[in-house]
Design a protein around this motif. Sequence first.
Motif, PDB file in Angstrom:
ATOM      1  N   THR A   2      -1.707   8.094  -9.420  1.00  0.00           N
ATOM      2  CA  THR A   2      -1.502   7.483  -8.121  1.00  0.00           C
ATOM      3  C   THR A   2      -1.937   8.455  -7.038  1.00  0.00           C
ATOM      4  OG1 THR A   2       0.772   8.300  -8.103  1.00  0.00           O
ATOM      5  CG2 THR A   2       0.442   6.050  -8.868  1.00  0.00           C
ATOM      6  N   LYS A   3      -2.426   7.920  -5.943  1.00  0.00           N
ATOM      7  CA  LYS A   3      -2.790   8.783  -4.827  1.00  0.00           C
ATOM      8  C   LYS A   3      -1.529   9.242  -4.117  1.00  0.00           C
ATOM      9  CE  LYS A   3      -4.458   6.829  -1.116  1.00  0.00           C
ATOM     10  NZ  LYS A   3      -5.308   6.029  -0.201  1.00  0.00           N
ATOM     11  N   PRO A   4      -1.595  10.342  -3.370  1.00  0.00           N
ATOM     12  CA  PRO A   4      -0.364  10.897  -2.807  1.00  0.00           C
ATOM     13  C   PRO A   4       0.241  10.093  -1.649  1.00  0.00           C
ATOM     14  CG  PRO A   4      -2.270  12.202  -2.153  1.00  0.00           C
ATOM     15  CD  PRO A   4      -2.751  11.212  -3.161  1.00  0.00           C
ATOM     16  N   ALA A  14      -0.596  -2.296  -5.246  1.00  0.00           N
ATOM     17  CA  ALA A  14      -0.231  -1.573  -6.462  1.00  0.00           C
ATOM     18  C   ALA A  14       0.903  -2.285  -7.194  1.00  0.00           C
ATOM     19  CB  ALA A  14       0.166  -0.137  -6.115  1.00  0.00           C
ATOM     20  N   ASP A  15       1.897  -2.782  -6.445  1.00  0.00           N
ATOM     21  CA  ASP A  15       2.986  -3.542  -7.070  1.00  0.00           C
ATOM     22  C   ASP A  15       2.447  -4.793  -7.764  1.00  0.00           C
ATOM     23  OD1 ASP A  15       4.946  -1.776  -6.308  1.00  0.00           O
ATOM     24  OD2 ASP A  15       5.722  -2.993  -4.667  1.00  0.00           O
ATOM     25  N   ALA A  16       1.595  -5.528  -7.044  1.00  0.00           N
ATOM     26  CA  ALA A  16       1.058  -6.774  -7.594  1.00  0.00           C
ATOM     27  C   ALA A  16       0.209  -6.501  -8.837  1.00  0.00           C
ATOM     28  CB  ALA A  16       0.241  -7.508  -6.536  1.00  0.00           C
ATOM     29  N   GLU A  21      -1.270  -7.611 -13.603  1.00  0.00           N
ATOM     30  CA  GLU A  21      -2.377  -7.189 -14.466  1.00  0.00           C
ATOM     31  C   GLU A  21      -1.916  -6.248 -15.583  1.00  0.00           C
ATOM     32  OE1 GLU A  21      -5.278  -8.628 -14.149  1.00  0.00           O
ATOM     33  OE2 GLU A  21      -4.611  -9.693 -12.352  1.00  0.00           O
ATOM     34  N   VAL A  22      -1.137  -5.243 -15.227  1.00  0.00           N
ATOM     35  CA  VAL A  22      -0.643  -4.321 -16.254  1.00  0.00           C
ATOM     36  C   VAL A  22       0.398  -5.014 -17.119  1.00  0.00           C
ATOM     37  CG1 VAL A  22       0.475  -2.093 -16.672  1.00  0.00           C
ATOM     38  CG2 VAL A  22      -1.135  -2.342 -14.765  1.00  0.00           C
ATOM     39  N   GLN A 208      -2.204   1.846  -9.386  1.00  0.00           N
ATOM     40  CA  GLN A 208      -3.157   1.307  -8.423  1.00  0.00           C
ATOM     41  C   GLN A 208      -4.265   0.526  -9.115  1.00  0.00           C
ATOM     42  OE1 GLN A 208      -4.245   4.822  -5.882  1.00  0.00           O
ATOM     43  NE2 GLN A 208      -4.152   3.216  -4.350  1.00  0.00           N
ATOM     44  N   PRO A 209      -4.765  -0.527  -8.459  1.00  0.00           N
ATOM     45  CA  PRO A 209      -5.938  -1.228  -8.997  1.00  0.00           C
ATOM     46  C   PRO A 209      -7.121  -0.253  -9.075  1.00  0.00           C
ATOM     47  CG  PRO A 209      -4.941  -2.472  -7.194  1.00  0.00           C
ATOM     48  CD  PRO A 209      -4.283  -1.133  -7.207  1.00  0.00           C
ATOM     49  N   HIS A 210      -7.939  -0.398 -10.105  1.00  0.00           N
ATOM     50  CA  HIS A 210      -9.115   0.473 -10.256  1.00  0.00           C
ATOM     51  C   HIS A 210     -10.341  -0.218  -9.680  1.00  0.00           C
ATOM     52  CE1 HIS A 210      -6.745   3.208 -12.579  1.00  0.00           C
ATOM     53  NE2 HIS A 210      -6.459   2.284 -13.478  1.00  0.00           N
TER      54      HIS A 210
END
Length: 210
Positions: A2-4, A14-16, A21-22, A208-210
């Motif tokens: 994750t980014k800081p 990121a939550d969604a 997806e995950v 995070q989405p890639h």
Amino acid sequence: MTKPVFSIQEAREADAYTINEVGIPSAVLMERAALAVANELQTNEAFDLSKTLVVAATGNNGGDGLAVARLLFVQGLDVTVLLLGNEAHATVETQRQLKICRHYRIPIVTTIADFAAFTTIVDGIFGVGLARPVEGAFAETIQAMNASPANIMAIDVPSGLQADTGEILGTAIQAATTVTMAARKLGFTAKSEPNTGHVIVADIGVYQPH
């Protein structure tokens, strides 16, 4: 990795992504958030858990707070929940946590006469997405919480703080510690330190989405 730092939009994305997806259910993320907060409360000497008040509204930040209340309560600690807002409008996850709290017979009230009666207060009112000034009973409650001698722990973002800018939206919690989820928020700067206090980032498995 994750980014800081997350913006509000990045936190939502990121939550969604993590949920949809995950495949990590939102209830699992809520439990992990609550575990991080409860652990910090129990290991941080600044917080006296003799008599703890969890202030929760009907959004998912409130659901996190309700889960924290339960985690403390089942360990034999004296915990009361102050529920703000219309319960009929609670999110699905918060309704689930309310049901669990009631199963355990955790005291849930809608008014508090004396906030000074509590040794620790947990802020679970508004989360990362607050976009308008805090008014009415919510503002009055935040002011009463701040006026209490109890140390306050904020969940994710101190209620009333705009998470992107650090601006105070009418009034805002003055926390001793904020346990924020996944990454620091853009608005957590030196200017917002009187509201955030010490910031701890909890890794709850948000990607995070890639």
